[in-house]
Design a protein around this motif. Structure first.
Motif, PDB file in Angstrom:
ATOM      1  N   GLY A   1       0.789  -1.225   0.000  1.00 35.04           N
ATOM      2  CA  GLY A   1       0.000   0.000   0.000  1.00 35.04           C
ATOM      3  C   GLY A   1       0.816   1.268   0.000  1.00 35.04           C
ATOM      4  N   SER A   2       1.845   1.350   0.826  1.00 37.88           N
ATOM      5  CA  SER A   2       2.641   2.563   0.922  1.00 37.88           C
ATOM      6  C   SER A   2       3.428   2.831  -0.355  1.00 37.88           C
ATOM      7  N   SER A   3       3.958   1.774  -0.978  1.00 33.94           N
ATOM      8  CA  SER A   3       4.716   1.940  -2.221  1.00 33.94           C
ATOM      9  C   SER A   3       3.807   2.358  -3.363  1.00 33.94           C
ATOM     10  N   ALA A   4       2.605   1.775  -3.417  1.00 39.24           N
ATOM     11  CA  ALA A   4       1.649   2.154  -4.452  1.00 39.24           C
ATOM     12  C   ALA A   4       1.228   3.614  -4.298  1.00 39.24           C
ATOM     13  N   ALA A   5       1.060   4.049  -3.047  1.00 39.31           N
ATOM     14  CA  ALA A   5       0.712   5.451  -2.797  1.00 39.31           C
ATOM     15  C   ALA A   5       1.845   6.371  -3.244  1.00 39.31           C
TER      16      ALA A   5
END
Length: 327
Positions: free
Chosen positions: A276-280
Protein backbone atom coordinates in the motif's frame (compact mmCIF):
# COMPACT_ATOMS: atom_id res chain seq x y z
CA UNK A 1 -19.53 -5.71 5.68
CA UNK A 2 -19.74 -5.86 9.48
CA UNK A 3 -16.87 -4.99 11.77
CA UNK A 4 -15.85 -6.28 15.13
CA UNK A 5 -17.21 -4.61 18.26
CA UNK A 6 -14.84 -2.07 19.73
CA UNK A 7 -13.04 -1.41 16.45
CA UNK A 8 -12.32 2.23 15.63
CA UNK A 9 -14.73 3.05 12.86
CA UNK A 10 -15.05 5.90 10.42
CA UNK A 11 -18.77 6.11 11.22
CA UNK A 12 -19.38 4.48 14.65
CA UNK A 13 -23.16 4.64 14.21
CA UNK A 14 -23.05 2.36 11.15
CA UNK A 15 -22.32 -1.36 11.20
CA UNK A 16 -21.23 -1.13 7.56
CA UNK A 17 -18.61 1.50 8.34
CA UNK A 18 -14.96 1.04 7.38
CA UNK A 19 -12.25 0.89 9.99
CA UNK A 20 -10.02 3.92 10.25
CA UNK A 21 -6.59 3.48 8.63
CA UNK A 22 -4.00 2.18 11.09
CA UNK A 23 -1.10 4.59 10.80
CA UNK A 24 1.25 6.05 13.34
CA UNK A 25 -0.10 9.47 14.25
CA UNK A 26 3.26 11.15 13.65
CA UNK A 27 3.61 9.49 10.23
CA UNK A 28 0.16 10.67 9.14
CA UNK A 29 0.81 14.25 10.24
CA UNK A 30 4.19 14.35 8.48
CA UNK A 31 2.75 12.90 5.27
CA UNK A 32 -0.16 15.33 5.30
CA UNK A 33 2.16 18.31 5.87
CA UNK A 34 4.36 17.28 2.94
CA UNK A 35 1.45 16.61 0.60
CA UNK A 36 -0.39 19.82 1.45
CA UNK A 37 2.85 21.78 1.01
CA UNK A 38 3.30 20.26 -2.46
CA UNK A 39 -0.35 21.01 -3.19
CA UNK A 40 0.00 24.68 -2.20
CA UNK A 41 3.26 25.00 -4.15
CA UNK A 42 1.63 23.46 -7.24
CA UNK A 43 -1.32 25.83 -7.01
CA UNK A 44 0.88 28.90 -6.44
CA UNK A 45 3.35 28.23 -9.28
CA UNK A 46 0.68 27.43 -11.82
CA UNK A 47 -1.48 30.36 -10.71
CA UNK A 48 1.47 32.69 -11.38
CA UNK A 49 1.73 31.31 -14.91
CA UNK A 50 -2.03 31.62 -15.49
CA UNK A 51 -2.06 35.26 -14.33
CA UNK A 52 1.09 36.14 -16.28
CA UNK A 53 -0.02 34.73 -19.63
CA UNK A 54 -3.61 35.92 -19.26
CA UNK A 55 -2.74 39.48 -18.20
CA UNK A 56 0.24 40.64 -20.26
CA UNK A 57 -0.43 41.17 -23.97
CA UNK A 58 3.14 40.39 -25.00
CA UNK A 59 2.64 36.85 -23.74
CA UNK A 60 -0.46 36.20 -25.87
CA UNK A 61 1.30 33.82 -28.26
CA UNK A 62 0.36 30.40 -29.58
CA UNK A 63 3.05 28.66 -27.55
CA UNK A 64 1.98 30.43 -24.37
CA UNK A 65 -1.63 29.44 -25.01
CA UNK A 66 -0.49 25.83 -24.73
CA UNK A 67 1.49 26.68 -21.58
CA UNK A 68 -1.66 28.31 -20.18
CA UNK A 69 -3.71 25.18 -20.80
CA UNK A 70 -1.02 23.07 -19.14
CA UNK A 71 -0.92 25.43 -16.17
CA UNK A 72 -4.71 25.23 -15.77
CA UNK A 73 -4.68 21.42 -15.66
CA UNK A 74 -1.72 21.41 -13.26
CA UNK A 75 -3.43 24.06 -11.13
CA UNK A 76 -6.42 21.77 -10.61
CA UNK A 77 -4.11 18.88 -9.78
CA UNK A 78 -2.84 20.92 -6.85
CA UNK A 79 -6.23 22.35 -5.93
CA UNK A 80 -8.44 19.26 -6.24
CA UNK A 81 -6.55 16.04 -6.92
CA UNK A 82 -3.73 16.18 -4.38
CA UNK A 83 -5.93 17.22 -1.40
CA UNK A 84 -8.49 14.57 -2.36
CA UNK A 85 -5.81 11.91 -2.66
CA UNK A 86 -4.38 12.93 0.71
CA UNK A 87 -7.80 12.48 2.32
CA UNK A 88 -8.37 9.18 0.53
CA UNK A 89 -5.01 7.67 1.49
CA UNK A 90 -4.53 8.94 5.05
CA UNK A 91 -8.05 8.95 6.48
CA UNK A 92 -11.68 8.03 6.01
CA UNK A 93 -13.66 9.29 3.03
CA UNK A 94 -16.38 11.46 4.57
CA UNK A 95 -17.75 12.94 1.32
CA UNK A 96 -19.99 10.05 0.27
CA UNK A 97 -20.08 7.64 -2.65
CA UNK A 98 -21.25 10.18 -5.25
CA UNK A 99 -18.39 12.57 -4.49
CA UNK A 100 -16.00 9.62 -4.60
CA UNK A 101 -17.12 8.74 -8.14
CA UNK A 102 -16.95 12.37 -9.23
CA UNK A 103 -13.50 12.75 -7.68
CA UNK A 104 -12.20 9.71 -9.58
CA UNK A 105 -13.71 11.02 -12.81
CA UNK A 106 -12.32 14.55 -12.42
CA UNK A 107 -8.87 13.44 -11.24
CA UNK A 108 -8.34 11.23 -14.29
CA UNK A 109 -9.51 14.01 -16.63
CA UNK A 110 -7.16 16.57 -15.09
CA UNK A 111 -4.10 14.32 -15.00
CA UNK A 112 -4.61 13.07 -18.57
CA UNK A 113 -5.21 16.56 -19.93
CA UNK A 114 -1.86 17.63 -18.49
CA UNK A 115 -0.17 14.86 -20.50
CA UNK A 116 -2.02 15.85 -23.66
CA UNK A 117 -0.95 19.47 -23.19
CA UNK A 118 2.68 18.39 -23.00
CA UNK A 119 2.22 16.55 -26.29
CA UNK A 120 0.78 19.70 -27.88
CA UNK A 121 3.75 21.71 -26.62
CA UNK A 122 6.10 19.12 -28.11
CA UNK A 123 4.36 19.38 -31.49
CA UNK A 124 4.53 23.17 -31.35
CA UNK A 125 8.27 23.18 -30.62
CA UNK A 126 8.86 20.56 -33.33
CA UNK A 127 7.20 22.68 -36.02
CA UNK A 128 8.88 25.87 -34.79
CA UNK A 129 12.39 24.41 -34.94
CA UNK A 130 12.19 21.83 -37.73
CA UNK A 131 9.94 23.78 -40.11
CA UNK A 132 10.23 27.45 -39.10
CA UNK A 133 9.22 28.87 -42.49
CA UNK A 134 5.80 27.22 -42.35
CA UNK A 135 5.27 27.71 -38.60
CA UNK A 136 3.12 30.91 -38.93
CA UNK A 137 0.76 29.21 -41.39
CA UNK A 138 0.61 25.79 -39.74
CA UNK A 139 0.41 26.86 -36.11
CA UNK A 140 -2.25 29.55 -36.12
CA UNK A 141 -4.11 31.01 -33.16
CA UNK A 142 -7.36 29.37 -34.27
CA UNK A 143 -5.78 25.91 -34.62
CA UNK A 144 -4.04 26.15 -31.27
CA UNK A 145 -7.24 27.09 -29.45
CA UNK A 146 -9.11 24.33 -31.30
CA UNK A 147 -6.50 21.75 -30.24
CA UNK A 148 -6.71 22.91 -26.63
CA UNK A 149 -10.50 22.63 -26.65
CA UNK A 150 -10.36 19.17 -28.25
CA UNK A 151 -7.79 18.15 -25.66
CA UNK A 152 -10.14 18.97 -22.77
CA UNK A 153 -13.34 17.77 -24.43
CA UNK A 154 -11.66 14.55 -25.53
CA UNK A 155 -10.66 13.77 -21.95
CA UNK A 156 -14.21 14.44 -20.71
CA UNK A 157 -15.70 12.14 -23.34
CA UNK A 158 -13.08 9.40 -22.93
CA UNK A 159 -13.48 9.12 -19.17
CA UNK A 160 -17.26 9.43 -19.39
CA UNK A 161 -17.15 6.08 -21.17
CA UNK A 162 -14.42 4.82 -18.87
CA UNK A 163 -16.33 5.55 -15.63
CA UNK A 164 -19.87 5.16 -16.97
CA UNK A 165 -20.80 2.36 -14.59
CA UNK A 166 -19.14 4.03 -11.61
CA UNK A 167 -20.95 7.32 -12.27
CA UNK A 168 -24.36 5.68 -12.71
CA UNK A 169 -23.92 3.47 -9.63
CA UNK A 170 -21.71 5.34 -7.12
CA UNK A 171 -19.93 3.23 -4.54
CA UNK A 172 -20.37 -0.06 -6.38
CA UNK A 173 -16.76 -1.04 -5.70
CA UNK A 174 -16.59 0.16 -2.08
CA UNK A 175 -16.65 -2.71 0.40
CA UNK A 176 -17.73 -0.49 3.29
CA UNK A 177 -18.97 3.01 4.01
CA UNK A 178 -16.18 5.58 4.32
CA UNK A 179 -14.06 4.08 1.55
CA UNK A 180 -13.18 5.46 -1.89
CA UNK A 181 -11.36 2.95 -4.08
CA UNK A 182 -10.25 3.02 -7.69
CA UNK A 183 -11.09 -0.23 -9.48
CA UNK A 184 -10.19 -0.64 -13.16
CA UNK A 185 -10.33 -3.91 -15.04
CA UNK A 186 -7.14 -5.33 -16.55
CA UNK A 187 -8.32 -4.78 -20.14
CA UNK A 188 -9.43 -1.22 -19.41
CA UNK A 189 -6.08 -0.59 -17.73
CA UNK A 190 -4.22 -1.78 -20.84
CA UNK A 191 -6.31 0.52 -23.04
CA UNK A 192 -5.70 3.44 -20.71
CA UNK A 193 -1.99 2.62 -20.64
CA UNK A 194 -1.77 2.84 -24.44
CA UNK A 195 -3.95 5.95 -24.76
CA UNK A 196 -2.60 8.06 -21.89
CA UNK A 197 1.01 6.89 -21.59
CA UNK A 198 2.62 4.80 -24.32
CA UNK A 199 1.30 6.88 -27.23
CA UNK A 200 2.01 10.32 -25.67
CA UNK A 201 5.47 9.30 -24.46
CA UNK A 202 6.37 7.88 -27.88
CA UNK A 203 5.26 11.09 -29.59
CA UNK A 204 7.18 13.28 -27.13
CA UNK A 205 10.41 11.28 -27.39
CA UNK A 206 10.31 11.09 -31.20
CA UNK A 207 9.60 14.80 -31.58
CA UNK A 208 12.21 15.94 -29.08
CA UNK A 209 14.85 13.66 -30.60
CA UNK A 210 14.09 15.13 -34.00
CA UNK A 211 14.30 18.66 -32.55
CA UNK A 212 17.65 17.88 -30.99
CA UNK A 213 19.07 16.43 -34.20
CA UNK A 214 17.96 19.47 -36.20
CA UNK A 215 19.31 21.88 -33.59
CA UNK A 216 22.73 20.19 -33.60
CA UNK A 217 22.88 20.10 -37.41
CA UNK A 218 21.98 23.79 -37.62
CA UNK A 219 24.63 24.66 -35.06
CA UNK A 220 27.25 22.74 -37.04
CA UNK A 221 26.17 24.43 -40.28
CA UNK A 222 26.54 27.85 -38.70
CA UNK A 223 29.90 26.87 -37.26
CA UNK A 224 31.21 25.83 -40.69
CA UNK A 225 30.77 29.41 -41.96
CA UNK A 226 32.81 31.00 -39.20
CA UNK A 227 36.17 32.39 -40.25
CA UNK A 228 39.33 30.64 -39.25
CA UNK A 229 40.30 33.44 -36.88
CA UNK A 230 37.24 32.92 -34.67
CA UNK A 231 36.89 29.22 -35.30
CA UNK A 232 38.18 28.04 -31.94
CA UNK A 233 36.00 30.46 -29.99
CA UNK A 234 32.89 29.50 -31.98
CA UNK A 235 33.57 25.81 -31.42
CA UNK A 236 33.60 26.39 -27.67
CA UNK A 237 30.40 28.43 -27.72
CA UNK A 238 28.59 25.99 -30.01
CA UNK A 239 29.65 23.02 -27.93
CA UNK A 240 28.22 24.65 -24.81
CA UNK A 241 25.02 25.44 -26.72
CA UNK A 242 24.69 21.84 -27.89
CA UNK A 243 25.24 20.52 -24.39
CA UNK A 244 22.72 22.96 -22.94
CA UNK A 245 20.13 21.91 -25.55
CA UNK A 246 20.84 18.26 -24.78
CA UNK A 247 20.45 18.81 -21.03
CA UNK A 248 17.24 20.80 -21.45
CA UNK A 249 15.54 18.35 -23.80
CA UNK A 250 16.85 15.36 -21.85
CA UNK A 251 15.67 16.91 -18.60
CA UNK A 252 12.15 17.50 -19.90
CA UNK A 253 11.79 13.91 -21.08
CA UNK A 254 13.59 12.39 -18.09
CA UNK A 255 11.47 14.19 -15.47
CA UNK A 256 8.29 13.30 -17.33
CA UNK A 257 9.25 9.64 -17.53
CA UNK A 258 10.49 9.60 -13.94
CA UNK A 259 7.13 10.77 -12.66
CA UNK A 260 4.87 8.78 -14.98
CA UNK A 261 6.62 5.46 -15.64
CA UNK A 262 6.36 3.99 -12.10
CA UNK A 263 2.62 4.60 -11.91
CA UNK A 264 1.83 3.00 -15.25
CA UNK A 265 4.21 0.10 -14.64
CA UNK A 266 2.37 -0.67 -11.40
CA UNK A 267 -0.98 -0.31 -13.18
CA UNK A 268 0.15 -2.80 -15.81
CA UNK A 269 1.56 -5.25 -13.25
CA UNK A 270 -1.59 -5.24 -11.11
CA UNK A 271 -2.51 -4.35 -7.55
CA UNK A 272 -0.28 -7.03 -6.02
CA UNK A 273 2.92 -5.60 -7.48
CA UNK A 274 3.51 -3.24 -4.54
CA UNK A 275 2.30 -2.85 -0.98
CA UNK A 276 0.00 0.00 0.00
CA UNK A 277 2.64 2.56 0.92
CA UNK A 278 4.72 1.94 -2.22
CA UNK A 279 1.65 2.15 -4.45
CA UNK A 280 0.71 5.45 -2.80
CA UNK A 281 4.23 6.77 -3.42
CA UNK A 282 4.14 6.12 -7.18
CA UNK A 283 0.73 7.79 -7.31
CA UNK A 284 2.02 10.88 -5.52
CA UNK A 285 5.02 10.91 -7.84
CA UNK A 286 2.61 10.84 -10.76
CA UNK A 287 0.87 13.97 -9.50
CA UNK A 288 4.13 15.66 -8.46
CA UNK A 289 4.88 16.18 -12.14
CA UNK A 290 2.27 18.96 -12.06
CA UNK A 291 4.47 20.81 -9.59
CA UNK A 292 7.54 20.35 -11.79
CA UNK A 293 5.90 21.39 -15.05
CA UNK A 294 5.80 25.12 -14.29
CA UNK A 295 9.46 24.95 -13.28
CA UNK A 296 10.44 23.14 -16.46
CA UNK A 297 8.36 25.12 -18.94
CA UNK A 298 8.19 28.59 -17.40
CA UNK A 299 10.55 29.23 -14.50
CA UNK A 300 13.60 29.46 -16.75
CA UNK A 301 11.98 31.95 -19.12
CA UNK A 302 13.15 35.54 -18.40
CA UNK A 303 9.60 36.85 -18.73
CA UNK A 304 8.45 34.64 -15.88
CA UNK A 305 10.78 36.31 -13.39
CA UNK A 306 9.67 39.75 -14.57
CA UNK A 307 5.97 38.97 -14.36
CA UNK A 308 6.30 37.40 -10.90
CA UNK A 309 7.82 40.65 -9.60
CA UNK A 310 4.97 42.65 -11.13
CA UNK A 311 2.36 40.29 -9.68
CA UNK A 312 3.86 40.08 -6.19
CA UNK A 313 4.30 43.87 -5.97
CA UNK A 314 0.70 44.33 -7.24
CA UNK A 315 1.91 46.50 -10.13
CA UNK A 316 -0.43 44.56 -12.42
CA UNK A 317 -3.27 46.52 -10.80
CA UNK A 318 -1.94 49.78 -12.24
CA UNK A 319 -3.55 51.21 -15.41
CA UNK A 320 -1.80 50.08 -18.57
CA UNK A 321 0.03 47.22 -16.89
CA UNK A 322 -1.23 44.83 -19.58
CA UNK A 323 1.02 46.62 -22.08
CA UNK A 324 4.15 46.34 -19.93
CA UNK A 325 7.35 45.14 -21.61
CA UNK A 326 8.11 41.74 -20.06
CA UNK A 327 10.14 40.18 -22.87
Amino acid sequence: MEVEDGAELCFPQLNTSCRKPTFMWSDVVLLQIVLYFVSVLTVALNLLIIISISHFRQLHTNTNTLLLSLAVSDFFVGLVVLPGETLRQTGCWFLGDLMCSLYKYVSFIIATTAVENIVLISVDRYVAICDPLHYPTRVTERRVKLCVCLCWLGSFFYYSLFFKDDLTEPGRYNSCYGQCVFVISYIAGIVDLVVTFITPVTVIIVLYMRVFVVAVSQARAMRSHITAVTLQRSVTVTTKSELKAARTLGGVVAVFLLCFCPYYCVSLAGDTALNGSSAAFVLYLYYFNSCLNPLIYALFYPWFRKTVKLIVTLKILQPGSREANVL
